[in-house]
Design an enzyme around this catalytic site. Structure first.
Site, short mmCIF file in Angstrom:
data_model
loop_
_atom_site.label_atom_id
_atom_site.label_comp_id
_atom_site.label_asym_id
_atom_site.label_seq_id
_atom_site.Cartn_x
_atom_site.Cartn_y
_atom_site.Cartn_z
N SER A 115 46.81 12.57 -83.15
CA SER A 115 45.49 12.51 -82.54
C SER A 115 45.50 11.60 -81.32
CB SER A 115 44.47 11.92 -83.53
OG SER A 115 44.56 12.56 -84.76
N HIS A 136 47.29 19.54 -80.50
CA HIS A 136 46.23 18.86 -81.25
C HIS A 136 45.30 19.91 -81.87
CE1 HIS A 136 42.36 16.43 -81.46
NE2 HIS A 136 43.17 15.87 -82.32
N GLU A 148 44.52 21.97 -78.59
CA GLU A 148 44.86 21.42 -77.28
C GLU A 148 46.38 21.30 -77.21
OE1 GLU A 148 41.55 18.31 -76.02
OE2 GLU A 148 41.90 18.23 -78.17
N ASN A 187 38.25 15.04 -77.52
CA ASN A 187 37.72 13.78 -78.03
C ASN A 187 37.09 12.93 -76.94
OD1 ASN A 187 37.68 13.56 -80.83
ND2 ASN A 187 39.92 13.49 -80.88
N1 NAD Z 1 42.60 14.70 -90.21
C1 NAD Z 1 42.19 15.10 -89.01
O1 NAD Z 1 41.00 15.39 -88.79
C2 NAD Z 1 43.18 15.25 -87.89
C3 NAD Z 1 42.83 16.02 -86.77
C4 NAD Z 1 43.77 16.18 -85.74
C5 NAD Z 1 45.00 15.56 -85.83
N2 NAD Z 1 45.32 14.78 -86.94
C6 NAD Z 1 46.67 14.17 -87.00
O2 NAD Z 1 47.48 14.96 -87.86
C7 NAD Z 1 48.46 14.11 -88.50
C8 NAD Z 1 48.33 14.26 -90.01
O3 NAD Z 1 47.02 13.91 -90.40
P1 NAD Z 1 46.40 14.34 -91.81
O4 NAD Z 1 44.94 14.08 -91.69
O5 NAD Z 1 46.90 15.68 -92.21
O6 NAD Z 1 47.05 13.22 -92.76
P2 NAD Z 1 47.36 13.33 -94.33
O7 NAD Z 1 47.55 11.92 -94.77
O8 NAD Z 1 46.35 14.19 -95.02
O9 NAD Z 1 48.76 14.10 -94.36
C9 NAD Z 1 49.98 13.51 -93.99
C10 NAD Z 1 51.03 14.05 -94.93
O10 NAD Z 1 52.30 13.57 -94.51
C11 NAD Z 1 53.02 13.21 -95.68
N3 NAD Z 1 54.06 12.23 -95.36
C12 NAD Z 1 54.07 10.91 -95.67
N4 NAD Z 1 55.22 10.36 -95.24
C13 NAD Z 1 55.93 11.35 -94.66
C14 NAD Z 1 57.21 11.41 -94.07
N5 NAD Z 1 57.99 10.33 -93.99
N6 NAD Z 1 57.65 12.59 -93.63
C15 NAD Z 1 56.86 13.70 -93.71
N7 NAD Z 1 55.65 13.69 -94.25
C16 NAD Z 1 55.19 12.53 -94.72
C17 NAD Z 1 51.99 12.67 -96.63
O11 NAD Z 1 52.48 12.71 -97.96
C18 NAD Z 1 50.82 13.61 -96.38
O12 NAD Z 1 50.87 14.73 -97.23
C19 NAD Z 1 48.18 12.70 -87.98
O13 NAD Z 1 49.03 12.43 -86.89
C20 NAD Z 1 46.73 12.77 -87.55
O14 NAD Z 1 46.43 11.83 -86.55
C21 NAD Z 1 44.44 14.64 -87.97
#
Ligand code: NAD
Length: 311
Positions: A115, A136, A148, A187
């Protein structure tokens, strides 16, 4: 350019974003290798993926295209693209990209769903940096159309175009962001509006409920079909300028987050999860909002799929 369909897609992380990203590529006909290190989350994947298939009323047989693994290299083997959706921590993402470079071909495109962390930082130590890019997605990635596609100073034009083609083929609406700036485009726009909204409430001009009504029942009612640039051209740039001459100098220009927002957080008023944030949330109200949002997004996504399959 490579043929988009049926290329293997690697997904790193099976959390909130990763499982939705895996689903959308499987639904588009790609084999997907997913790396999720936490057993409990890995084991919950079939149930969470099946729930998405049910939302779309799609045959869950497509889920057979997704293979979840507990190690990175075998999950990513043969991938043409990798989408990283691991936790938002720079050292972790850098480590994963280093492992990726050793596990996949030099031309495999490596995309981060971060993000806020610039993809150039994530790929800083790689040998082939022209294939590192930001993608993104918006939450939930299987329902919100926009992605994006953020080019950093090292990303090649060919990688941008291949990524856009893949996403478009999977039914997403990709946009090309030419510089890796904080907040990308979406954003920045969202927060520009929130800055003014919070300042209006802080100044006592109106309450938070009024802000939401003004947006949802006012310009928001047309925003899905009329963007702000179209709207400016629709009313005429002379009128847009006349309004800007009066308004711009009056808009909030507090440096940094508004003290009103800081005070709320300090007081533990964090929003739905604490029962109060900018608005008060009675038990059940927050669930109703989530339910309303989910129903709306599903209906929109279904209508788009239907329009695509029966143009
Ligand atoms: N949640 C949102 O609204 C959103 C929107 C856009 C972008 N993002 C971005 O997407 C990414 C993931 O966010 P999320 O909300 O899915 O988080 P999340 O915590 O739901 O998922 C992350 C996953 O990665 C796993 N993980 C932990 N350590 C790891 C490793 N060493 N190797 C591989 N996987 C590992 C976790 O077990 C988990 O299942 C982040 O960079 C976040 O900033 C999130």
């Amino acid at each position: 350019m490579r043929e988009a369909r049926e290329q293997k897609i690697g997904v790193i992380g099976g959390g909130l974003m990763g499982h939705g990203i895996a689903y959308l590529f499987a639904a588009a006909g790609h084999p997907v290798g997913l790396y999720e290190p936490i057993a409990e989350i890995r084991e919950s994947l079939p149930r969470r993926l099946k729930a998405i298939a049910e939302l779309f009323e799609e045959d869950p047989v497509l889920l057979k295209r997704i293979e979840a693994r507990d190690a990175l290299a075998p999950a990513m083997q043969g991938a043409a693209f990798v989408f990283e959706a691991a936790p938002e921590k720079l050292p972790l993402k850098q480590q994963l990209f280093a492992e990726l470079e050793a596990a996949v071909a030099p031309e495999t495109i490596l995309a981060s769903n971060s993000s806020a962390i610039p993809s150039a930082e994530i790929g800083r130590h790689l040998r082939h940096r022209e294939r590192v890019i930001g993608t993104h997605f918006w939450n939930p990635p299987h329902l919100v159309p926009l992605v994006e596609v953020i080019q950093n100073e090292r990303t090649s034009e060919a990688v941008v175009q291949e990524t856009i083609a893949l996403l478009r083929d999977a039914g997403k609406v990709p946009v090309h962001v030419r510089r890796d700036i904080p907040g990308f485009v979406g954003n920045r726009l969202q927060h520009a509006m929130k800055r003014e909204a919070i300042a209006l409430v802080a100044a006592g001009v109106c309450d938070a409920e009024t802000i939401d009504t003004v947006v949802k029942e006012g310009f928001g009612a047309r925003t899905a079909v009329l963007g702000p640039m179209e709207q400016s051209d629709l009313v005429g740039l002379n009128l847009t300028l006349d309004i800007a001459e009066v308004l711009i100098a009056d808009l909030d220009r507090t440096a940094g987050p508004h003290p009103f927002l800081r005070d709320k957080v300090k007081a533990g008023k964090l929003g739905m999860k604490t029962g109060e944030g900018l608005r008060k949330w009675a038990p059940g109200e927050a669930d109703a909002v989530r339910e309303r949002l989910s129903r709306f997004l599903v209906e929109q996504a279904k209508a788009k799929r239907k329009a695509k399959s029966h143009p």
